[in-house]
Design an enzyme around this catalytic site. Structure first.
Site, PDB file in Angstrom:
ATOM      1  NE  ARG A  74      39.064  59.046  46.411  1.00  9.85           N
ATOM      2  CZ  ARG A  74      39.894  58.601  47.341  1.00  9.85           C
ATOM      3  NH1 ARG A  74      39.748  58.976  48.589  1.00  9.85           N
ATOM      4  NH2 ARG A  74      40.869  57.776  47.042  1.00  9.85           N
TER       5      ARG A  74
ATOM      6  CE  LYS B 296      42.877  60.671  43.085  1.00  9.73           C
ATOM      7  NZ  LYS B 296      43.531  59.412  42.774  1.00  9.73           N
TER       8      LYS B 296
ATOM      9  CG  ASP C 161      40.355  57.604  43.045  1.00  2.97           C
ATOM     10  OD1 ASP C 161      41.314  56.820  43.036  1.00  2.97           O
ATOM     11  OD2 ASP C 161      39.901  58.066  44.102  1.00  2.97           O
TER      12      ASP C 161
ATOM     13  CB  THR D 150      45.926  49.509  40.915  1.00  2.28           C
ATOM     14  OG1 THR D 150      45.717  50.597  40.014  1.00  2.28           O
ATOM     15  CG2 THR D 150      46.221  50.041  42.292  1.00  2.28           C
TER      16      THR D 150
ATOM     17  N   GLY E 127      38.746  46.016  52.234  1.00  2.00           N
ATOM     18  CA  GLY E 127      38.116  46.643  51.056  1.00  2.00           C
ATOM     19  C   GLY E 127      38.197  45.730  49.843  1.00  2.00           C
TER      20      GLY E 127
ATOM     21  CB  VAL F 189      42.337  48.065  44.241  1.00  3.57           C
ATOM     22  CG1 VAL F 189      43.716  47.665  44.723  1.00  3.57           C
ATOM     23  CG2 VAL F 189      42.441  49.219  43.244  1.00  3.57           C
ATOM     24  N   GLY F 190      40.920  45.669  45.592  1.00  3.26           N
ATOM     25  CA  GLY F 190      40.970  44.562  46.549  1.00  3.26           C
ATOM     26  C   GLY F 190      40.594  43.221  45.921  1.00  3.26           C
TER      27      GLY F 190
ATOM     28  CB  ALA G   3      43.827  52.536  50.679  1.00  4.18           C
ATOM     29  CG  ASN G   4      45.621  56.935  46.484  1.00  4.47           C
ATOM     30  OD1 ASN G   4      46.813  56.776  46.218  1.00  4.47           O
ATOM     31  ND2 ASN G   4      44.670  56.850  45.562  1.00  4.47           N
TER      32      ASN G   4
HETATM   33  P1  NAD Z   1      36.334  50.889  44.929  1.00  4.32           P
HETATM   34  O1  NAD Z   1      35.372  51.967  45.207  1.00  4.32           O
HETATM   35  O2  NAD Z   1      36.121  49.996  43.776  1.00  4.32           O
HETATM   36  O3  NAD Z   1      36.524  49.960  46.228  1.00  4.32           O
HETATM   37  C1  NAD Z   1      36.617  50.443  47.514  1.00  4.32           C
HETATM   38  C2  NAD Z   1      35.963  49.393  48.406  1.00  4.32           C
HETATM   39  O4  NAD Z   1      36.249  49.705  49.764  1.00  4.32           O
HETATM   40  C3  NAD Z   1      34.446  49.331  48.254  1.00  4.32           C
HETATM   41  O5  NAD Z   1      34.038  47.986  48.083  1.00  4.32           O
HETATM   42  C4  NAD Z   1      33.932  49.918  49.572  1.00  4.32           C
HETATM   43  O6  NAD Z   1      32.686  49.389  49.957  1.00  4.32           O
HETATM   44  C5  NAD Z   1      35.047  49.511  50.513  1.00  4.32           C
HETATM   45  N1  NAD Z   1      35.166  50.299  51.731  1.00  4.32           N
HETATM   46  C6  NAD Z   1      35.024  51.636  51.887  1.00  4.32           C
HETATM   47  N2  NAD Z   1      35.268  51.965  53.168  1.00  4.32           N
HETATM   48  C7  NAD Z   1      35.575  50.817  53.818  1.00  4.32           C
HETATM   49  C8  NAD Z   1      35.942  50.510  55.152  1.00  4.32           C
HETATM   50  N3  NAD Z   1      36.025  51.437  56.099  1.00  4.32           N
HETATM   51  N4  NAD Z   1      36.219  49.220  55.463  1.00  4.32           N
HETATM   52  C9  NAD Z   1      36.123  48.253  54.525  1.00  4.32           C
HETATM   53  N5  NAD Z   1      35.778  48.488  53.243  1.00  4.32           N
HETATM   54  C10 NAD Z   1      35.508  49.746  52.902  1.00  4.32           C
HETATM   55  O7  NAD Z   1      37.772  51.616  44.836  1.00  4.32           O
HETATM   56  P2  NAD Z   1      39.115  51.008  44.240  1.00  4.32           P
HETATM   57  O8  NAD Z   1      39.274  51.469  42.863  1.00  4.32           O
HETATM   58  O9  NAD Z   1      39.199  49.560  44.576  1.00  4.32           O
HETATM   59  O10 NAD Z   1      40.187  51.800  45.111  1.00  4.32           O
HETATM   60  C11 NAD Z   1      40.484  51.401  46.441  1.00  4.32           C
HETATM   61  C12 NAD Z   1      41.594  52.306  46.974  1.00  4.32           C
HETATM   62  O11 NAD Z   1      42.741  52.202  46.127  1.00  4.32           O
HETATM   63  C13 NAD Z   1      41.232  53.792  47.006  1.00  4.32           C
HETATM   64  O12 NAD Z   1      41.857  54.378  48.112  1.00  4.32           O
HETATM   65  C14 NAD Z   1      41.843  54.335  45.724  1.00  4.32           C
HETATM   66  O13 NAD Z   1      42.136  55.707  45.798  1.00  4.32           O
HETATM   67  C15 NAD Z   1      43.111  53.497  45.670  1.00  4.32           C
HETATM   68  N6  NAD Z   1      43.668  53.377  44.327  1.00  4.32           N
HETATM   69  C16 NAD Z   1      42.920  52.844  43.326  1.00  4.32           C
HETATM   70  C17 NAD Z   1      43.470  52.717  42.061  1.00  4.32           C
HETATM   71  C18 NAD Z   1      42.705  52.076  40.934  1.00  4.32           C
HETATM   72  O14 NAD Z   1      43.330  51.746  39.904  1.00  4.32           O
HETATM   73  N7  NAD Z   1      41.413  51.867  41.057  1.00  4.32           N
HETATM   74  C19 NAD Z   1      44.776  53.165  41.816  1.00  4.32           C
HETATM   75  C20 NAD Z   1      45.525  53.693  42.875  1.00  4.32           C
HETATM   76  C21 NAD Z   1      44.956  53.790  44.129  1.00  4.32           C
END
Ligand code: NAD
Length: 350
Positions: free
Chosen positions: A44, A80, A115, A150, A180, A184-185, A260-261
């Site tokens: 990350r 990690k 990540d 995910t 978010g 993932v979202g 989210a983790n």
């Molecule tokens: P990403 O960086 O693509 O997306 C994160 C999003 O959250 C961004 O758009 C960011 O602007 C937004 N954000 C940050 N803080 C915020 C807040 N306070 N309120 C609203 N939005 C906010 O990351 P991702 O890959 O989508 O991962 C999201 C979460 O899922 C992380 O916690 C990550 O560790 C976890 N995760 C991801 C994966 C994966 O395959 N990418 C796997 C397991 C867990």
């Protein structure tokens, strides 16, 4: 924060601090537990408020990976990495290669992947210096971006939670709030939208929320309001710590299930607080295992069908853990940790 005392308290095997003066790489790699196999977990890139905050994050994230892989039935340990600093300014091919050299020196005890703020192309750069990297592009024989898997796992986890808490076998017509709209979202929004789910979303990056609104007709709400919405499911898909003594009393959703983790700010009290309010929380390291399942298969021989089946299995696993928690009068978090501990204990004895 005392490093060795924290390692002792949380059960870490090794914590490596990395600094490369040429590229200003500052990173911490945490290997929590290698009982089941090499420690696999993403890296990350984040501008932490302090070194202490980065250390705390990597220690919690790596321990989460141990439990994630154990409960998902993968022969992997937990690790990690965090790269500290302003990603826009610092992330260069040279810095990623320097990080790859540090990963390589661990000789396979730690395998990295993407990540937050690290993408498949970045893994290509890291992979120039080490073979202990997953999540590389399809063009290089990799499994690509893990986030669609995910999201698929979270979708199935939401199904399990809705079935358990609301007694519904379909998500159609339900209202889900996604916090978010990153990789993932956004993918989760697509899966839910396809099932006729009404969506509310937020993101600190307005463009990310707008994209989901445009694609899936989601309503955008302010970042500080998302957890307060009267929806069926709240899905935290941003960064950790969004479930706290401040937000939990304000949550109206009967189900909280997202990717989210480290969603619980305080894991000793917040899981119980959710349960006391009648909110069913899907433990993050169980519901978000789709990504690690995907990258594991890249490591062990990729078969898309097998991956999809394994990821869909999260629905069954979570359903069992919810029942186990009820039977044992504990929280789903405690039930999941117990399952992980039992798997680790069996492996140690063997
Ligand atoms: P990403 O960086 O693509 O997306 C994160 C999003 O959250 C961004 O758009 C960011 O602007 C937004 N954000 C940050 N803080 C915020 C807040 N306070 N309120 C609203 N939005 C906010 O990351 P991702 O890959 O989508 O991962 C999201 C979460 O899922 C992380 O916690 C990550 O560790 C976890 N995760 C991801 C994966 C994966 O395959 N990418 C796997 C397991 C867990």
């Amino acid at each position: 924060m005392k490093i060795l005392s924290s390692m002792e308290e949380m059960g870490h095997e090794q914590v490596v601090h990395c600094y490369d003066p040429a590229t200003q790489l500052r990173a911490i790699i945490a290997i929590h537990n290698t009982t089941l196999g090499p420690a696999l977990g993403g890296s990350r890139f984040w501008d932490y408020a302090s070194e202490e905050a980065a250390l705390f994050d990597v220690l919690r994230l790596s321990r989460g990976m141990t439990y994630k892989s154990a409960v998902a039935g993968l022969p992997l340990g937990g690790g990690k990495a965090v790269l500290l600093g302003d990603v826009q300014r610092l992330k260069t091919p040279q810095l990623l290669q320097a990080f790859g050299r540090f990963v390589n020196r661990l000789g396979g005890r730690y395998i990295t992947a993407e990540d937050v703020n690290m993408c498949v192309e970045d893994m290509t750069e890291v992979g120039k210096e080490t073979r202990f990297v997953t999540g590389k592009p399809h063009s290089q024989g990799g499994s690509g971006d893990p986030s669609p898997y995910t999201a698929l796992g979270i979708y199935h986890g939401i199904r399990a939670a809705v079935q358990h808490r609301l007694g519904k076998s379909s998500l159609s017509g339900l209202h889900v709030a996604i916090q978010g709209c990153g990789s993932v979202g956004r993918n989760l929004a697509g899966l839910l939208h396809a099932q006729g789910v009404q969506l509310s979303v937020c993101d600190i990056a307005a463009a990310n929320a707008q994209r989901v609104a445009d694609q899936y007709g989601a309503r955008i709400v302010p970042v500080d309001q998302i957890h307060r919405l009267a929806v069926d499911v709240l899905s935290p898909c941003a960064l950790g710590g969004s479930l706290s003594s401040v937000t939990i009393p304000e949550i109206q959703a009967p189900v909280v299930a997202g990717g989210a983790n480290n969603q619980l700010l305080n894991e000793n009290t917040d899981g119980k607080a959710l349960q006391e309010r009648g909110i069913l929380w899907a433990p993050d390291f169980v519901i978000n295992a789709g990504g690690v399942i995907n990258v594991y298969h890249e490591w062990s021989g990729y078969d898309e069908k097998k991956v999809t089946q394994a990821v869909m299995g999260i629905e069954k696993t979570l359903g069992e853990l919810f029942l186990q928690a009820e039977k044992e009068h504990c929280t789903p978090l405690e039930a999941s940790m117990r399952r992980g501990d039992a798997i680790l204990q069996r492996a140690k004895s063997a």
